[in-house]
Design an enzyme around this catalytic site. Structure first.
Site, PDB file in Angstrom:
ATOM      1  N   SER A   1      -9.822  -0.633   7.160  1.00  0.00           N
ATOM      2  CA  SER A   1      -9.233  -0.383   5.844  1.00  0.00           C
ATOM      3  C   SER A   1      -8.585  -1.592   5.182  1.00  0.00           C
ATOM      4  O   SER A   1      -8.253  -1.543   4.004  1.00  0.00           O
ATOM      5  CB  SER A   1      -8.213   0.753   5.917  1.00  0.00           C
ATOM      6  OG  SER A   1      -8.880   1.989   5.923  1.00  0.00           O
TER       7      SER A   1
ATOM      8  N   SER B   1      -9.750   1.739   3.053  1.00  0.00           N
ATOM      9  CA  SER B   1      -8.895   2.534   2.191  1.00  0.00           C
ATOM     10  C   SER B   1      -7.866   1.738   1.389  1.00  0.00           C
ATOM     11  O   SER B   1      -7.328   2.244   0.415  1.00  0.00           O
ATOM     12  CB  SER B   1      -8.159   3.575   3.036  1.00  0.00           C
ATOM     13  OG  SER B   1      -7.265   2.922   3.934  1.00  0.00           O
TER      14      SER B   1
ATOM     15  N   LYS C   1       0.846  -1.198   0.000  1.00  0.00           N
ATOM     16  CA  LYS C   1       0.000   0.000   0.000  1.00  0.00           C
ATOM     17  C   LYS C   1       0.883   1.250   0.000  1.00  0.00           C
ATOM     18  O   LYS C   1       1.917   1.278   0.679  1.00  0.00           O
ATOM     19  CB  LYS C   1      -0.900  -0.036   1.244  1.00  0.00           C
ATOM     20  CG  LYS C   1      -1.986   1.034   1.297  1.00  0.00           C
ATOM     21  CD  LYS C   1      -2.845   0.845   2.567  1.00  0.00           C
ATOM     22  CE  LYS C   1      -3.968   1.850   2.665  1.00  0.00           C
ATOM     23  NZ  LYS C   1      -4.780   1.663   3.890  1.00  0.00           N
TER      24      LYS C   1
END
Lengths: 93, 483, 450
Positions: free
Chosen positions: C143, C119, C44
């Site tokens: 997330s 997210s 990420k």
């Protein structure tokens, strides 16, 4: 009740320049959100200890040793404006 | 006209001389090329995390104990949020409601009166970087930032509003510096910024309980600046009130050149630090045994040492006060006395010749070439009659310059005192022969003439003649011839 | 594929090839290699990678190249994993759909008209469509679990403190935790083996004995006591989702677990608590983005104050600004006690709910989200509506307990995730239940048709 003045004050504290429209929107949204959060005030938390950390960690220390420094070029590599070996910023006042 | 009483409280920042910074392993060394004593943590790069340097906590406890503080059982770090370009994260990791220590005091002597000044709190925090301006902060077209100092550990020591004059504030500050230096946790070099001070000052009509409106004075970078700025501020505030004005609560800065305090031109950005517990750091539960270990390792502090010098060595309070004003001076003194057990003589030499030479040369005691044992042996040489007091002063200057042993200097330069009666008599006779007028004067009852004659003998022997013997032989000879 | 899904902000093919060649050499030399050697693990883009662009999907960090790597990245490298790229996310991990990325929106591989969740949407989507075998995400309020659920893959949020946060661009420090995405439970355990463990660079990192997580890959949950919190199955949950979850729970029961409904009475306060604590911490964590040391700086500013204001106004997106406003407000003078401190106290109550439940149960299960993946743009106009997507996941972050999303079925062709919740540092029980469920179902074999 969050007023427009509150929004302006908070924006200043957080160093955000808001347009008139944004002030409008954030005033409304903060009221919506905080209004929803009013439910919390119903809970009696008089004798409750706050939880800042979920784990019972304490006394985490490092020893006093000097390690490797960054090469100065690495330190300055991402900076938007520099003057030789310094970070450069517009005048303070 | 109303009589006013001054109320002052000081916030003193002391940089701790740990090897590494408070939350990362970058060096704390002073100076260094700009932005070289940095790492991702103290530069506040995205993603970095702080880890507390244990020695910082130890030093804070050490300083706090020396200031008679109570050490907290539970303490934590908080974030103080405000924006400034010298602060890499735009928050400072500090301590808010649970500082490491508080409720202490220190005693100061002002006009032979002891005043106890409260230490409200002592907390740990990180230092900021440094801004470099072209000219002054108000005229510079831009500023430059050096983060070498960012993250250097500080303790902030906050006094109670207990100081009643600029003089008391200065004495408090000096005493605080002495005590901190004794503990060894900081150099307390004001010129390098490792000791810094802000002052809160207000005045109130004598007899009033309620405090007046205070101003905060920044940029007090020397004892002199502290004293002058506060004296100026007392006058300014008195003037304002006497003219029926109101004191504005504000931050002012000391302008050394103009000798005035000026309001800091901050565009009233509401100050709201939004303190909250730093979620990246965990609480500190301070082990009482650790505190006791630190307490036991504290050196004898200045007040106790001064008292002991008066009791044990029979020194006057004045001498004892000066000799204990820094740990180095006191250690020097004691080391010297242990080799030469005449404390008053040692004290006289230290406060006289030694301090004169140090001041004249701008030399710190720690850099002084004369070692305590060497001063002791100099005094020994005098006692044994090997050198005269006058020669001793010459030898001392040579010791100060070269660091040589006094015995070696005496030998090398042939400064051994002449105590041979016949050798001195020969000179005496010679001097009398060359100065018949002075001899006649003495015989006519002018005692002062003797001094001149002694001086001539000493000059001829280049100071080496035993002065007592010279005196004796001269008198003998003069009286003899009179008969 | 990537054209349609847009999972990556930065692709690092060269780096991955170089790493793969190193593994090949090891194999040729007969060296012992780790189970992750040569496996592409996407990261990420809020996790710092030395020398590789790391943006947190923010204009503020559009050109930021970190001079250091996060501890998890070093650990993956040490395990021989390769890095195919840095994945898209909601700006600074603030969001539930990946639509708050300053650059572009990642699409759900099961329906490109829908969001992948957020997210960590890029990581979830990359694993779901096979662009990466595994991925790392971060989970502050759901997330990892929410996008795992929306994309039909496994997502694991470890116990707070189990994985180092050093190098994770902070959103809310007391809630953030890094964890893996994978297509099966075995890979999940292997990734946990690689990334868990104490890190002296993170003061909140726990000192605990990291087990070999693969020893929990056991097809047996007989006797396991499972609780189902009623609050998580209440009216807000879409009926299709509820049905799928009920069926999944029945499967667990049929495999020998005992199942009971239970209560977590303070659940209704979790959302408010979370949305006070997380923005408060974020308002402080994001103060460092000011245009001085790195990242974006607004042009033509008159003084430092002006530069701060313009840089932050132009550099941050609307949701980030909204949360900075909310958090700053919650911490400001006069409101601290009523909002922030109050939230910390309610956090205690929420944590105690779980403590009590875990006295009776080994595991709690629930849906991950009240709905399946929603359509792009569906919730962008109403922040509160978007916040409600996290209703089932945020309590775990507040309590610091581990949570996992495993694929457990479909509603109208869109994947549904089952959330497993365990005690602090009891990742093993989650893995055992997940592995057993996986061995006795087919959902993890389903693959989106693109």
């Amino acid at each position: 009740m969050v007023t427009r003045e509150d929004v302006e004050h908070v924006a200043l504290l957080g160093r955000l320049e808001l347009t008139e429209e944004e002030k409008e929107i954030y005033t409304r949204q903060l009221n919506d959100i905080l209004g929803h959060f009013q439910a919390l005030q119903r809970l009696d938390t008089g004798n409750i200890q706050p939880t800042a950390h979920v784990l019972p960690l304490k006394n985490v220390y490092r020893e006093d040793w000097v390690g490797q420094h960054m090469p100065r070029e690495d330190a300055l590599a991402n900076c938007p404006d520099r003057d030789e070996n310094y970070f450069k910023v517009p005048k303070i006042v | 006209m109303t009589n006013y009483e001054t109320v002052i409280g000081l916030e003193v920042h002391v940089e701790l001389k740990t090897r590494s910074k408070i939350f990362c392993d970058s060096t704390t060394e002073f100076g260094g090329e700009p932005n070289t004593h940095v790492c991702p943590v103290c530069l506040g790069l995205p993603g970095v995390l702080p880890v507390v340097n244990k020695t910082v906590v130890e030093y804070a406890i050490r300083a706090a104990l020396a200031l008679n503080c109570q050490i907290a059982g539970f303490s934590k770090f908080d974030r103080k949020n405000y924006y400034y370009p010298d602060m890499p994260k735009n928050y400072q990791i500090s301590q808010y409601d649970l500082p490491i220590a508080g409720h202490g005091y220190l005693d100061i002597d002002v006009n032979n009166e002891v005043r106890r000044i409260g230490i409200t709190r002592l907390h740990m925090e990180e230092d900021t970087g440094k801004l470099v301006h072209q000219g002054t902060i108000t005229t510079t077209p831009y500023s430059l930032v050096d983060y070498n100092r960012a993250g250097v550990p500080l303790v902030e020591i906050v006094s109670g509003p207990d100081l009643r004059s600029p003089e008391e504030a200065r004495v408090y500050m000096e005493k605080l510096k002495t005590i901190i230096q004794y503990t060894g946790v900081s150099d307390c070099k004001m010129e390098e910024g490792s000791l810094r001070c802000d002052a809160n000052i207000s005045i109130r009509p004598v007899g009033n309980e309620q405090f007046g409106t205070k101003t905060e004075i920044k940029n007090l970078n020397s004892f002199k600046a502290l004293y002058r700025a506060l004296s100026y501020e007392v006058e300014r505030q008195t003037g304002v009130l006497n003219k029926g004005g109101r004191i504005v609560q504000e931050t002012r800065t000391w302008d050394e050149r103009e000798g005035v305090t000026l309001p800091l031109r901050s565009k009233e950005y509401a100050h709201d630090y939004r303190y909250f517990p730093d979620p990246d750091l965990v609480p500190m539960i301070i082990d009482p045994e650790w505190v006791e270990d630190i307490r036991r390792s504290l050196p004898e502090l200045p007040d106790a040492r001064r008292e002991r010098y008066m009791q044990e060595y029979g020194l006057p309070g004045y001498d004892a006060g000066i000799l204990t004003s820094t740990k180095e001076l006191a250690d020097f003194f004691e080391s010297c006395v242990s080799a030469y057990p005449n404390p008053k003589a040692v004290s006289n030499w230290m406060m006289g010749d030694l301090s004169r030479l140090l001041n004249a040369g701008g030399v710190e005691l720690t850099a002084c070439k004369i070692k305590p044992a060497q001063l002791a042996s100099l005094l020994q040489l005098m006692d044994e009659g090997i050198i005269s007091g006058r020669i001793a002063k010459t030898v001392f200057e040579e010791m100060f310059a070269s660091g040589k042993d006094p015995g070696d200097i005496v030998k090398e330069k042939g400064l051994v005192q002449i105590s041979d009666k016949s050798a001195i008599m020969a000179v005496v006779e010679d001097v009398l022969a060359k100065n018949p007028k002075s001899a006649a004067d003495f015989r006519a009852g002018k005692e002062r003439a003797l001094g001149f004659l002694v001086g001539q003998v000493m000059k001829t022997t280049r100071g080496k003649a035993n002065p007592e013997l010279v005196d004796k032989l001269l008198k003998e000879k003069l009286l003899q011839e009179k008969l | 594929m990537e054209d349609r899904i847009a999972a990556y902000i930065t692709r690092t093919r060269e780096k991955a090839l170089e790493q793969a060649r190193a593994v090949d050499r090891q194999i040729r030399n007969g060296e012992k290699i780790s189970p992750l050697a040569g496996i592409p693990v996407a990261v990420k883009d809020n996790i710092c990678t030395d020398g590789i662009l790391t943006t947190a999907a923010s204009r503020m960090l559009a050109g930021f190249v970190p001079p250091y790597s996060a501890t998890v990245v070093k650990r993956l490298e040490a395990a021989g994993a390769t890095l195919p790229g840095k994945t898209n996310l909601d700006e600074f991990a603030m969001g539930s759909s990946t639509e708050n990325s300053a650059f572009f929106t990642t699409r759900n591989p099961w329906d490109t008209g829908r969001v992948p969740g957020g997210s960590s949407g890029g990581s979830a989507a990359a694993v779901a469509c096979g662009e990466a075998v595994c991925a790392l995400g971060s989970d502050t309020g759901g997330s990892i679990r929410l996008p795992a659920s929306f994309c039909g893959v496994i997502g694991f949020k470890p116990t707070y403190g189990a994985v180092s946060r050093y190098g994770l661009i902070a959103f809310a420090s007391s809630l953030d935790q890094i964890g893996p995405f994978s297509r099966d439970v075995t890979d999940c355990a292997l990734l946990l083996n690689a990334i868990c463990g104490h890190d002296p660079l993170d003061s909140t990192s726990a000192r605990f004995d990291v087990p070999d997580f693969t020893r929990f890959l056991v097809n047996d949950i007989r006797g396991m006591k499972i609780g189902v919190p009623e609050e998580y199955m209440a009216e807000g949950i879409n009926s299709g989702v509820r049905e799928v979850v009920v069926k999944a729970i029945a499967l667990l029961e049929s495999l020998g677990a005992s199942v009971e409904y239970t209560n977590l009475p303070h659940t209704e306060y979790a959302l408010s608590t979370y949305y006070l604590i997380a923005p408060a911490e974020a308002s402080s964590n994001l103060a460092r983005y000011d245009g001085v040391r790195y990242g974006f700086r607004a042009a033509k500013t008159s003084d430092v104050m002006d530069m701060f204001m313009k840089t932050r106004s132009q550099g941050f997106g609307a949701e980030v600004k909204r949360r900075i406003m909310l958090g700053t407000y919650a911490l400001s003078a006069g409101y601290y006690d009523a909002y922030y401190l109050k939230a910390l106290k309610v956090r205690t109550l929420i944590k105690e709910d779980f403590d009590r439940a875990f006295e009776k149960y080994d595991l709690l299960v629930s849906p991950v989200s009240p709905t399946t993946a929603f359509r792009c743009g569906e919730k962008t106009g109403d922040p509160l509506e978007m916040y409600l997507s996290d209703i089932c996941t945020i309590s775990l972050n507040l309590a610091g307990i581990p949570g996992m999303s495993i694929p457990c079925g479909f509603v109208e062709g869109m994947p549904v995730g089952l959330q497993l919740m365990g005690k602090h540092f009891d990742e093993g029980t989650l893995l055992r239940a997940a592995y057993t469920f996986e061995q006795n179902s087919d959902y993890h074999r389903a693959f989106p048709v693109l």
